[in-house]
Design a protein around this motif. Structure first.
Motif, short mmCIF file in Angstrom:
data_model
loop_
_atom_site.label_atom_id
_atom_site.label_comp_id
_atom_site.label_asym_id
_atom_site.label_seq_id
_atom_site.Cartn_x
_atom_site.Cartn_y
_atom_site.Cartn_z
N VAL A 11 0.84 -1.22 -0.14
CA VAL A 11 -0.09 0.06 -0.07
C VAL A 11 0.77 1.28 -0.01
O VAL A 11 0.63 2.30 -0.86
CB VAL A 11 -0.88 -0.05 1.29
CG1 VAL A 11 -1.79 1.47 1.39
CG2 VAL A 11 -1.77 -1.25 1.21
N CYS A 12 1.95 1.48 1.09
CA CYS A 12 2.66 2.40 0.95
C CYS A 12 3.42 2.86 -0.61
O CYS A 12 3.60 3.62 -0.85
CB CYS A 12 3.78 2.32 2.25
SG CYS A 12 3.22 2.46 3.68
N ALA A 13 3.78 1.50 -1.01
CA ALA A 13 4.66 1.53 -2.23
C ALA A 13 3.76 2.13 -3.58
O ALA A 13 4.28 2.95 -4.33
CB ALA A 13 5.27 0.16 -2.88
N ILE A 14 2.61 2.02 -3.37
CA ILE A 14 1.56 2.32 -4.55
C ILE A 14 1.53 3.94 -4.20
O ILE A 14 1.22 4.88 -5.42
CB ILE A 14 0.19 1.61 -4.56
CG1 ILE A 14 0.39 0.36 -4.94
CG2 ILE A 14 -0.83 2.32 -5.50
CD1 ILE A 14 -0.57 -0.84 -4.75
N ALA A 15 1.28 4.31 -2.97
CA ALA A 15 1.01 5.60 -2.63
C ALA A 15 2.25 6.32 -2.84
O ALA A 15 2.09 7.53 -3.31
CB ALA A 15 0.63 5.93 -1.22
N GLU A 16 3.18 5.99 -2.65
CA GLU A 16 4.55 6.68 -2.96
C GLU A 16 4.89 6.74 -4.26
O GLU A 16 5.65 8.14 -4.74
CB GLU A 16 5.70 6.02 -2.21
CG GLU A 16 5.73 6.24 -0.65
CD GLU A 16 6.46 5.23 0.07
OE1 GLU A 16 7.51 4.71 -0.63
OE2 GLU A 16 6.73 5.24 1.32
#
Length: 335
Positions: A11-16
């Motif tokens: 989730v963090c990778a997609i947001a970043e």
């Protein structure tokens, strides 16, 4: 499906990155596989985490909630893992030495000395161009020591809490083809290289800025810089496509020579780092002394540089009396 830390990283990778495709590349996954994983995560959490269109992926309200929690949990878990790794061996004598290095000129001799002094201890090495990566690995308990260099009076980032001690400080030299018009000089003025193209190995730190500043003080801006690995640098210099900055103890291959830069406009400090809460702290001073001795060993192959060091006591091996250490090495060489 139970939510795991790896799902929060997704989730963090997609947001970043703002894109499922870019996140897949960052995570080393195929895009369809990451899309399927995101769908499973969304089903487990009860709703969509991102609005996706041609402009990319933007978090929904639910996605923002998950991201807020993930950005607290992931660093906390990383900190727990790092502290556990250090604590697990805190009461035990160090049974192995794990070194990381950035183009270190003494690693081979350091390993040789340690292996001779402690044949019962295993030694492993790890190479990286990133000082921060090595520092992070030491802070996380995955390496015991980092060997790296910085220019001038700079220090590596304090972010990872490492203790850094100086092994040696050297003037920076220049690598030239043997047929170069300046190759017959003992020292070369930086300004006399103003028309040269340059080659450099990758790396972090302030050295690029220090070089540019030194050139500016000499009254010019350096021309094109090729960036490649050390072997590529040597090949480009050998081909006459440029000149390269190098460490004072670098041993050039046939056809190339090293020359000191007049006035020592650039200095290179070799440092040894360790974490103050790790098991390595118990042997750090011994390893530091061995690193200084390994540096002194390298001087035996450079009698001209050794003679220069005796006239310039601010350079050379670390310690309260640089001149004494350098004279000792000179005596060993003469013997």
């Amino acid at each position: 499906m139970n939510l795991e830390l790896r799902h929060l990283r997704v989730v963090c990778a997609i947001a970043e990155t703002g894109s499922v495709t870019k996140a897949a590349s960052t995570l080393g996954l195929a895009q369809p596989a990451l899309t399927a994983q995101l769908q499973r995560i969304e089903r487990a959490l009860g709703g969509p985490l991102f609005e996706r269109d041609r402009r990319g992926a933007r978090p929904t309200a639910l996605g923002e909630l998950v991201l807020d929690r993930a950005r607290v949990l992931l660093p906390a878990m990383k900190g727990l893992q790092d502290e556990a790794a250090r604590l697990a061996g805190a009461g035990d004598p160090l049974s192995r030495y794990r070194f990381g290095g950035v183009n270190s000129p003494i690693l081979g001799r350091l390993v040789h000395r340690l292996a001779a002094e402690r044949p019962d201890v295993g030694i492993t090495t790890y190479a990286s161009w990133s000082v921060d990566e090595l520092a992070q690995l030491v802070a996380g308990g995955r390496l015991d020591f980092a060997l790296t260099g910085v220019c001038g009076d700079a220090s590596p980032s304090a972010e990872f809490g490492l203790t850094w001690r100086e092994v040696a400080v050297d003037p920076v030299s220049v690598l030239l083809p043997q047929h170069h018009p300046l190759a017959d000089r003992d020292e070369v003025r930086l300004v006399d290289l103003r028309r040269e193209q340059w080659v450099a190995a990758p790396g972090e730190g302030c050295f690029g800025d220090c070089f540019a500043a030194a050139c500016a003080r000499a009254g010019f801006t350096p021309r094109k810089v090729y960036e490649t690995d050390v072997r590529g640098c040597v090949d480009l210099v050998d081909a006459g496509e440029g000149v390269a900055l190098c460490q004072a103890t670098f041993r050039p291959p046939a056809g190339l020579v090293t020359r000191r830069l007049a006035g020592a406009p650039l200095r290179w400090r070799l440092l040894l780092g360790w974490h103050p809460d790790a098991p390595a702290v118990g042997v750090a001073e011994t390893v530091l002394e061995t690193a200084v001795a390994a540096y002194t060993d390298t001087l035996a192959n450079h009698p001209d540089y050794l003679a220069w060091l005796l006239r310039h006591p601010d350079f050379g091996a670390a310690g309260g009396d640089r001149r004494g250490a350098n004279r000792l090495s000179a005596g060993i060489t003469a013997a």
